[in-house]
Design a protein around this motif. Structure first.
Motif, short mmCIF file in Angstrom:
data_model
loop_
_atom_site.label_atom_id
_atom_site.label_comp_id
_atom_site.label_asym_id
_atom_site.label_seq_id
_atom_site.Cartn_x
_atom_site.Cartn_y
_atom_site.Cartn_z
N LEU A 1 -16.60 -7.73 -31.70
CA LEU A 1 -17.36 -6.57 -32.18
C LEU A 1 -18.83 -6.96 -32.17
N THR A 2 -19.65 -6.20 -31.46
CA THR A 2 -21.06 -6.57 -31.34
C THR A 2 -21.96 -5.55 -32.01
N ALA A 3 -23.17 -6.00 -32.31
CA ALA A 3 -24.23 -5.15 -32.89
C ALA A 3 -23.79 -4.48 -34.18
N LEU B 1 -12.31 -14.58 -39.79
CA LEU B 1 -13.41 -13.86 -39.16
C LEU B 1 -14.45 -14.88 -38.69
N VAL B 2 -15.08 -14.61 -37.55
CA VAL B 2 -16.15 -15.46 -37.04
C VAL B 2 -17.41 -14.61 -36.96
N LEU B 3 -18.49 -15.06 -37.61
CA LEU B 3 -19.75 -14.33 -37.60
C LEU B 3 -20.79 -15.08 -36.78
N ALA B 4 -21.56 -14.33 -36.00
CA ALA B 4 -22.70 -14.88 -35.26
C ALA B 4 -23.81 -13.84 -35.32
N ALA B 5 -25.03 -14.29 -35.23
CA ALA B 5 -26.16 -13.36 -35.21
C ALA B 5 -26.18 -12.62 -33.88
N HIS B 6 -26.56 -11.35 -33.92
CA HIS B 6 -26.68 -10.55 -32.68
C HIS B 6 -28.06 -10.81 -32.09
N THR B 7 -28.20 -11.98 -31.51
CA THR B 7 -29.42 -12.42 -30.84
C THR B 7 -29.03 -12.66 -29.38
N PRO B 8 -29.97 -12.94 -28.50
CA PRO B 8 -29.57 -13.19 -27.10
C PRO B 8 -28.47 -14.26 -26.97
N ALA B 9 -28.58 -15.34 -27.69
CA ALA B 9 -27.52 -16.36 -27.62
C ALA B 9 -26.24 -15.86 -28.26
N GLY B 10 -26.35 -15.18 -29.39
CA GLY B 10 -25.16 -14.70 -30.10
C GLY B 10 -24.37 -13.68 -29.32
N TYR B 11 -25.06 -12.70 -28.74
CA TYR B 11 -24.30 -11.68 -28.00
C TYR B 11 -23.88 -12.16 -26.63
N ASP B 12 -24.38 -13.29 -26.19
CA ASP B 12 -23.89 -13.91 -24.96
C ASP B 12 -22.66 -14.78 -25.25
N LEU B 13 -22.70 -15.51 -26.35
CA LEU B 13 -21.64 -16.45 -26.71
C LEU B 13 -20.42 -15.76 -27.31
N ALA B 14 -20.61 -14.73 -28.10
CA ALA B 14 -19.49 -14.10 -28.82
C ALA B 14 -18.35 -13.66 -27.91
N PRO B 15 -18.62 -12.94 -26.81
CA PRO B 15 -17.49 -12.54 -25.95
C PRO B 15 -16.79 -13.73 -25.29
N VAL B 16 -17.55 -14.78 -25.00
CA VAL B 16 -16.94 -15.99 -24.42
C VAL B 16 -15.96 -16.59 -25.43
N GLU C 1 -27.46 -29.51 -26.03
CA GLU C 1 -28.92 -29.62 -26.10
C GLU C 1 -29.61 -28.33 -25.66
N HIS C 2 -29.14 -27.74 -24.59
CA HIS C 2 -29.70 -26.47 -24.11
C HIS C 2 -28.57 -25.46 -24.08
N TYR C 3 -28.86 -24.24 -24.47
CA TYR C 3 -27.81 -23.24 -24.54
C TYR C 3 -27.22 -22.93 -23.16
N ASN C 4 -25.91 -22.99 -23.10
CA ASN C 4 -25.14 -22.61 -21.92
C ASN C 4 -23.80 -22.13 -22.47
N PRO C 5 -23.39 -20.88 -22.20
CA PRO C 5 -22.20 -20.34 -22.84
C PRO C 5 -20.90 -21.09 -22.52
N GLU C 6 -20.80 -21.71 -21.36
CA GLU C 6 -19.54 -22.39 -21.03
C GLU C 6 -19.28 -23.63 -21.91
N PRO C 7 -20.17 -24.63 -21.93
CA PRO C 7 -19.87 -25.77 -22.82
C PRO C 7 -19.90 -25.37 -24.29
N TRP C 8 -20.84 -24.51 -24.68
CA TRP C 8 -20.88 -24.07 -26.07
C TRP C 8 -19.57 -23.38 -26.43
N GLY C 9 -19.11 -22.49 -25.56
CA GLY C 9 -17.87 -21.76 -25.82
C GLY C 9 -16.69 -22.69 -25.96
#
Length: 159
Positions: A118-120, A93-108, A71-79
């Motif tokens: 790979l970011t940005a 390959l896994v693609l995500a948008a380079h947005t605050p949520a995307g660049y927080d979640l991708a490394p997790v 319901e609310h973004y949190n990298p641990e449960p989302w990850g």
């Protein structure tokens, strides 16, 4: 490793953010240059109707990751939830948008999956049968080109 390109849809509550369509379009363009399928994973808390909308509109495979913890973004449960889905999917390959949520979640996700992140990334293309990425370094003074490995997580700049 499957030839599928996985796209992590960006949601706000149970609604899609417009950047999701950019990521789907990019994945479809890579598919047209090679034999790959596209699967969109839609993380939502309750109402997965936006997943059906993506399937009808884009003609891609969609997995609705419906879970109250989303319901609310949190990298641990989302990850964890997305990792479990991606482990079964085994995308190339896994693609995500380079947005605050995307660049927080991708490394997790990448750390949980044991792959690179790979970011940005500014662009992706097929070259000699391989997916290649381009991104700027040092404030745009340098350009880096890479070929992501199997299953790598890539964030792409919107626009």
């Amino acid at each position: 490793m499957d030839r599928t390109i996985a796209v992590i849809a960006e949601t706000a509550g149970d609604d899609l953010r417009p950047v999701t369509w950019e990521m789907i379009t990019l994945a479809l363009s890579l598919r047209h240059d090679g034999p790959a399928g596209v699967t969109v994973i839609v993380p939502v808390a309750r109402d997965a109707s936006c997943a059906g909308h993506i399937a009808r509109t884009a003609g891609v495979t969609v997995i609705a990751a419906e879970n109250p913890a989303l319901e609310h973004y949190n990298p641990e449960p989302w990850g964890q939830i997305l990792h479990d889905i991606l482990t079964g999917l085994r995308p190339s390959l896994v693609l995500a948008a380079h947005t605050p949520a995307g660049y927080d979640l991708a490394p997790v996700l990448a750390a949980r999956m044991g792959v690179d992140c790979l970011t940005a990334v500014e662009s992706l293309r097929i070259e000699n049968g391989l997916i290649k990425t381009t991104r700027a370094l040092a404030g745009g003074k340098l350009i880096m080109e890479t070929a992501p490995g199997a299953g790598d997580v890539v964030t792409v700049l919107p626009g």
